[in-house]
Every structure is written in structure tokens, then in C-alpha cells.
Design a protein around this motif. Structure first.
Motif, PDB file in Angstrom:
ATOM      1  N   TYR A 118       0.837  -1.194   0.000  1.00  0.00           N
ATOM      2  CA  TYR A 118       0.000   0.000   0.000  1.00  0.00           C
ATOM      3  C   TYR A 118       0.871   1.243   0.000  1.00  0.00           C
ATOM      4  CZ  TYR A 118      -3.705  -3.185   1.458  1.00  0.00           C
ATOM      5  OH  TYR A 118      -4.597  -4.213   1.512  1.00  0.00           O
ATOM      6  N   TYR A 119       0.338   2.325  -0.593  1.00  0.00           N
ATOM      7  CA  TYR A 119       1.016   3.622  -0.531  1.00  0.00           C
ATOM      8  C   TYR A 119       0.617   4.319   0.762  1.00  0.00           C
ATOM      9  CZ  TYR A 119       2.418   3.159  -5.363  1.00  0.00           C
ATOM     10  OH  TYR A 119       2.991   2.728  -6.515  1.00  0.00           O
ATOM     11  N   THR A 120       1.547   5.061   1.336  1.00  0.00           N
ATOM     12  CA  THR A 120       1.264   5.827   2.544  1.00  0.00           C
ATOM     13  C   THR A 120       1.347   7.317   2.231  1.00  0.00           C
ATOM     14  OG1 THR A 120       1.937   6.317   4.800  1.00  0.00           O
ATOM     15  CG2 THR A 120       3.692   5.649   3.300  1.00  0.00           C
ATOM     16  N   GLN A 121       0.485   8.094   2.850  1.00  0.00           N
ATOM     17  CA  GLN A 121       0.514   9.551   2.695  1.00  0.00           C
ATOM     18  C   GLN A 121       1.490  10.192   3.676  1.00  0.00           C
ATOM     19  OE1 GLN A 121      -1.397  11.342   0.385  1.00  0.00           O
ATOM     20  NE2 GLN A 121      -1.912   9.330  -0.418  1.00  0.00           N
ATOM     21  N   ARG A 122       2.128   9.380   4.510  1.00  0.00           N
ATOM     22  CA  ARG A 122       2.943   9.914   5.602  1.00  0.00           C
ATOM     23  C   ARG A 122       4.405  10.127   5.262  1.00  0.00           C
ATOM     24  NH1 ARG A 122       0.617   7.203  11.080  1.00  0.00           N
ATOM     25  NH2 ARG A 122      -1.533   7.809  10.726  1.00  0.00           N
ATOM     26  N   HIS A 123       4.916   9.504   4.215  1.00  0.00           N
ATOM     27  CA  HIS A 123       6.308   9.753   3.831  1.00  0.00           C
ATOM     28  C   HIS A 123       6.516   9.451   2.354  1.00  0.00           C
ATOM     29  CE1 HIS A 123       7.572   5.502   3.677  1.00  0.00           C
ATOM     30  NE2 HIS A 123       6.763   5.335   4.709  1.00  0.00           N
ATOM     31  N   VAL A 124       7.592   9.987   1.848  1.00  0.00           N
ATOM     32  CA  VAL A 124       7.966   9.831   0.450  1.00  0.00           C
ATOM     33  C   VAL A 124       8.910   8.641   0.318  1.00  0.00           C
ATOM     34  CG1 VAL A 124       9.963  11.355   0.549  1.00  0.00           C
ATOM     35  CG2 VAL A 124       8.678  11.221  -1.554  1.00  0.00           C
ATOM     36  N   ASP A 125       9.071   8.138  -0.887  1.00  0.00           N
ATOM     37  CA  ASP A 125      10.059   7.091  -1.160  1.00  0.00           C
ATOM     38  C   ASP A 125      11.433   7.779  -1.170  1.00  0.00           C
ATOM     39  OD1 ASP A 125      11.836   5.280  -2.289  1.00  0.00           O
ATOM     40  OD2 ASP A 125      10.440   4.594  -3.818  1.00  0.00           O
ATOM     41  N   PHE A 126      12.145   7.680  -0.052  1.00  0.00           N
ATOM     42  CA  PHE A 126      13.404   8.423   0.111  1.00  0.00           C
ATOM     43  C   PHE A 126      14.482   7.987  -0.874  1.00  0.00           C
ATOM     44  CE2 PHE A 126      11.399   8.787   4.337  1.00  0.00           C
ATOM     45  CZ  PHE A 126      11.293  10.166   4.386  1.00  0.00           C
ATOM     46  N   ASP A 127      14.497   6.712  -1.256  1.00  0.00           N
ATOM     47  CA  ASP A 127      15.482   6.256  -2.248  1.00  0.00           C
ATOM     48  C   ASP A 127      15.240   6.949  -3.586  1.00  0.00           C
ATOM     49  OD1 ASP A 127      16.764   4.534  -0.462  1.00  0.00           O
ATOM     50  OD2 ASP A 127      15.421   2.868  -0.953  1.00  0.00           O
ATOM     51  N   SER A 128      13.985   7.023  -3.992  1.00  0.00           N
ATOM     52  CA  SER A 128      13.625   7.688  -5.241  1.00  0.00           C
ATOM     53  C   SER A 128      13.966   9.176  -5.169  1.00  0.00           C
ATOM     54  CB  SER A 128      12.136   7.499  -5.524  1.00  0.00           C
ATOM     55  OG  SER A 128      11.715   8.297  -6.593  1.00  0.00           O
ATOM     56  N   PHE A 129      13.647   9.811  -4.043  1.00  0.00           N
ATOM     57  CA  PHE A 129      13.930  11.236  -3.859  1.00  0.00           C
ATOM     58  C   PHE A 129      15.431  11.510  -3.995  1.00  0.00           C
ATOM     59  CE2 PHE A 129      14.843  15.083  -1.582  1.00  0.00           C
ATOM     60  CZ  PHE A 129      13.759  15.916  -1.815  1.00  0.00           C
ATOM     61  N   ALA A 130      16.235  10.727  -3.285  1.00  0.00           N
ATOM     62  CA  ALA A 130      17.696  10.928  -3.316  1.00  0.00           C
ATOM     63  C   ALA A 130      18.262  10.679  -4.714  1.00  0.00           C
ATOM     64  CB  ALA A 130      18.370  10.013  -2.296  1.00  0.00           C
ATOM     65  N   GLU A 131      17.764   9.657  -5.387  1.00  0.00           N
ATOM     66  CA  GLU A 131      18.243   9.339  -6.739  1.00  0.00           C
ATOM     67  C   GLU A 131      17.904  10.462  -7.714  1.00  0.00           C
ATOM     68  OE1 GLU A 131      17.059   6.160 -10.171  1.00  0.00           O
ATOM     69  OE2 GLU A 131      17.317   5.373  -8.133  1.00  0.00           O
ATOM     70  N   GLN A 132      16.697  10.984  -7.648  1.00  0.00           N
ATOM     71  CA  GLN A 132      16.299  12.064  -8.554  1.00  0.00           C
ATOM     72  C   GLN A 132      17.076  13.349  -8.274  1.00  0.00           C
ATOM     73  OE1 GLN A 132      12.057  12.427  -9.662  1.00  0.00           O
ATOM     74  NE2 GLN A 132      11.763  10.772  -8.172  1.00  0.00           N
ATOM     75  N   LEU A 133      17.349  13.636  -6.996  1.00  0.00           N
ATOM     76  CA  LEU A 133      18.135  14.813  -6.657  1.00  0.00           C
ATOM     77  C   LEU A 133      19.554  14.688  -7.203  1.00  0.00           C
ATOM     78  CD1 LEU A 133      18.321  17.538  -5.226  1.00  0.00           C
ATOM     79  CD2 LEU A 133      18.858  16.303  -3.116  1.00  0.00           C
ATOM     80  N   ALA A 134      20.160  13.519  -7.046  1.00  0.00           N
ATOM     81  CA  ALA A 134      21.508  13.282  -7.583  1.00  0.00           C
ATOM     82  C   ALA A 134      21.522  13.412  -9.105  1.00  0.00           C
ATOM     83  CB  ALA A 134      22.009  11.908  -7.148  1.00  0.00           C
ATOM     84  N   LYS A 178      19.617  15.337 -10.924  1.00  0.00           N
ATOM     85  CA  LYS A 178      19.565  16.770 -11.259  1.00  0.00           C
ATOM     86  C   LYS A 178      20.942  17.410 -11.107  1.00  0.00           C
ATOM     87  CE  LYS A 178      15.318  17.134 -12.399  1.00  0.00           C
ATOM     88  NZ  LYS A 178      15.029  17.180 -13.835  1.00  0.00           N
ATOM     89  N   TYR A 179      21.660  17.058 -10.031  1.00  0.00           N
ATOM     90  CA  TYR A 179      23.021  17.571  -9.850  1.00  0.00           C
ATOM     91  C   TYR A 179      23.907  17.173 -11.025  1.00  0.00           C
ATOM     92  CZ  TYR A 179      22.947  19.537  -5.099  1.00  0.00           C
ATOM     93  OH  TYR A 179      22.727  20.323  -4.006  1.00  0.00           O
ATOM     94  N   GLU A 180      23.830  15.900 -11.439  1.00  0.00           N
ATOM     95  CA  GLU A 180      24.641  15.407 -12.568  1.00  0.00           C
ATOM     96  C   GLU A 180      24.281  16.129 -13.864  1.00  0.00           C
ATOM     97  OE1 GLU A 180      27.176  13.319 -12.575  1.00  0.00           O
ATOM     98  OE2 GLU A 180      27.047  12.723 -10.476  1.00  0.00           O
ATOM     99  N   GLY A 237      27.076  22.516 -17.487  1.00  0.00           N
ATOM    100  CA  GLY A 237      27.929  23.650 -17.129  1.00  0.00           C
ATOM    101  C   GLY A 237      27.343  24.547 -16.048  1.00  0.00           C
ATOM    102  N   TYR A 238      26.473  23.993 -15.210  1.00  0.00           N
ATOM    103  CA  TYR A 238      25.859  24.762 -14.130  1.00  0.00           C
ATOM    104  C   TYR A 238      26.263  24.192 -12.776  1.00  0.00           C
ATOM    105  CZ  TYR A 238      22.768  27.014 -17.515  1.00  0.00           C
ATOM    106  OH  TYR A 238      22.273  27.745 -18.560  1.00  0.00           O
ATOM    107  N   ASP A 239      26.383  25.074 -11.781  1.00  0.00           N
ATOM    108  CA  ASP A 239      26.568  24.668 -10.390  1.00  0.00           C
ATOM    109  C   ASP A 239      25.229  24.830  -9.685  1.00  0.00           C
ATOM    110  OD1 ASP A 239      29.331  24.137 -10.480  1.00  0.00           O
ATOM    111  OD2 ASP A 239      29.800  26.277 -10.249  1.00  0.00           O
ATOM    112  N   VAL A 240      24.874  23.875  -8.851  1.00  0.00           N
ATOM    113  CA  VAL A 240      23.637  23.978  -8.083  1.00  0.00           C
ATOM    114  C   VAL A 240      23.861  25.010  -6.984  1.00  0.00           C
ATOM    115  CG1 VAL A 240      22.041  22.763  -6.541  1.00  0.00           C
ATOM    116  CG2 VAL A 240      22.907  21.623  -8.588  1.00  0.00           C
ATOM    117  N   VAL A 241      22.965  26.008  -6.924  1.00  0.00           N
ATOM    118  CA  VAL A 241      23.094  27.062  -5.920  1.00  0.00           C
ATOM    119  C   VAL A 241      21.976  27.019  -4.885  1.00  0.00           C
ATOM    120  CG1 VAL A 241      24.451  28.612  -7.366  1.00  0.00           C
ATOM    121  CG2 VAL A 241      21.950  28.744  -7.423  1.00  0.00           C
TER     122      VAL A 241
END
Length: 102
Positions: free
Chosen positions: A31-47, A49-51, A57-61
Motif C-alpha cells: 500500500y502507498y502511505t501519505q505519511r512519507h515519500v520514497d526516500f530512495d527515489s527522492f535521493a536518486e532524482q536529486l543526484a 539533477k546535480y549530474e 555547465g551549471y553549479d547547483v546554488v
């Protein structure tokens, strides 16, 4: 000429949990929960974007979280309605990059 600043966003899936259902024929369901996000997915997507920003040629600010408000009904052990409880979870982020000038 490319833009000096760029911004992109991402949105992570909700977290999941497993629960055993049934009395005689038991099965485990996800089941999906409304109480938290899939942290593995969140961290992977953030990484990712950095890549992407680095390759372009951009630095994340800045990373601005995207929060979603939720509420759940509260009941007593006898089933009487007590009220609602509100909370928020971070579902994604806006990532801002600044062009590296040579």
C-alpha cells in the motif's frame, strides 16, 4: 548563449508499506502511505539533477523543497470521530543552477 540561471523540479513517489490481509487466505499486499515519500527515489532524482546541471555547465546554488499538506481523521478506540490532524511531507524539490563562467 545559455541562460545564467536555470531551475528544474522533480516529484518523488509516495512511500509504501506491506500489510497482511485476509483471515483464512492470507496474502501480503503493498500500500502507498501519505505519511512519507520514497526516500530512495527522492535521493536518486536529486543526484540526477546535480549530474545533469554539472554536464550542462551549471553549479547547483539552491534546492527548494516542495511540501504537500495532508490530513487524516482521528478516531477514538470505540470509533468516535475526534477530529483531523494535519501534517506535511516533502514530495520533491526545485533545483536552481547558476552557469559557470569561464
Amino acid at each position: 548563449m545559455s541562460k545564467k540561471f536555470v531551475a528544474e523540479w522533480f516529484y518523488a513517489a509516495l512511500g509504501t508499506y506491506k500489510k497482511q490481509d485476509g483471515i483464512i487466505f492470507k496474502e501480503t499486499n503493498t500500500y502507498y502511505t501519505q505519511r512519507h515519500v520514497d526516500f530512495d527515489s527522492f535521493a536518486e532524482q536529486l543526484a540526477q539533477k546535480y549530474e545533469e546541471f554539472d554536464r550542462q555547465g551549471y553549479d547547483v546554488v539552491n534546492v527548494v523543497p516542495i511540501s504537500m499538506g495532508q490530513s487524516e481523521s482521528c478516531t477514538q478506540s470505540g470509533g468516535a470521530y475526534v477530529g483531523d490532524v494535519g501534517f506535511s511531507i516533502t514530495r520533491g524539490a526545485v533545483v536552481v543552477g547558476k552557469r559557470r563562467d569561464s
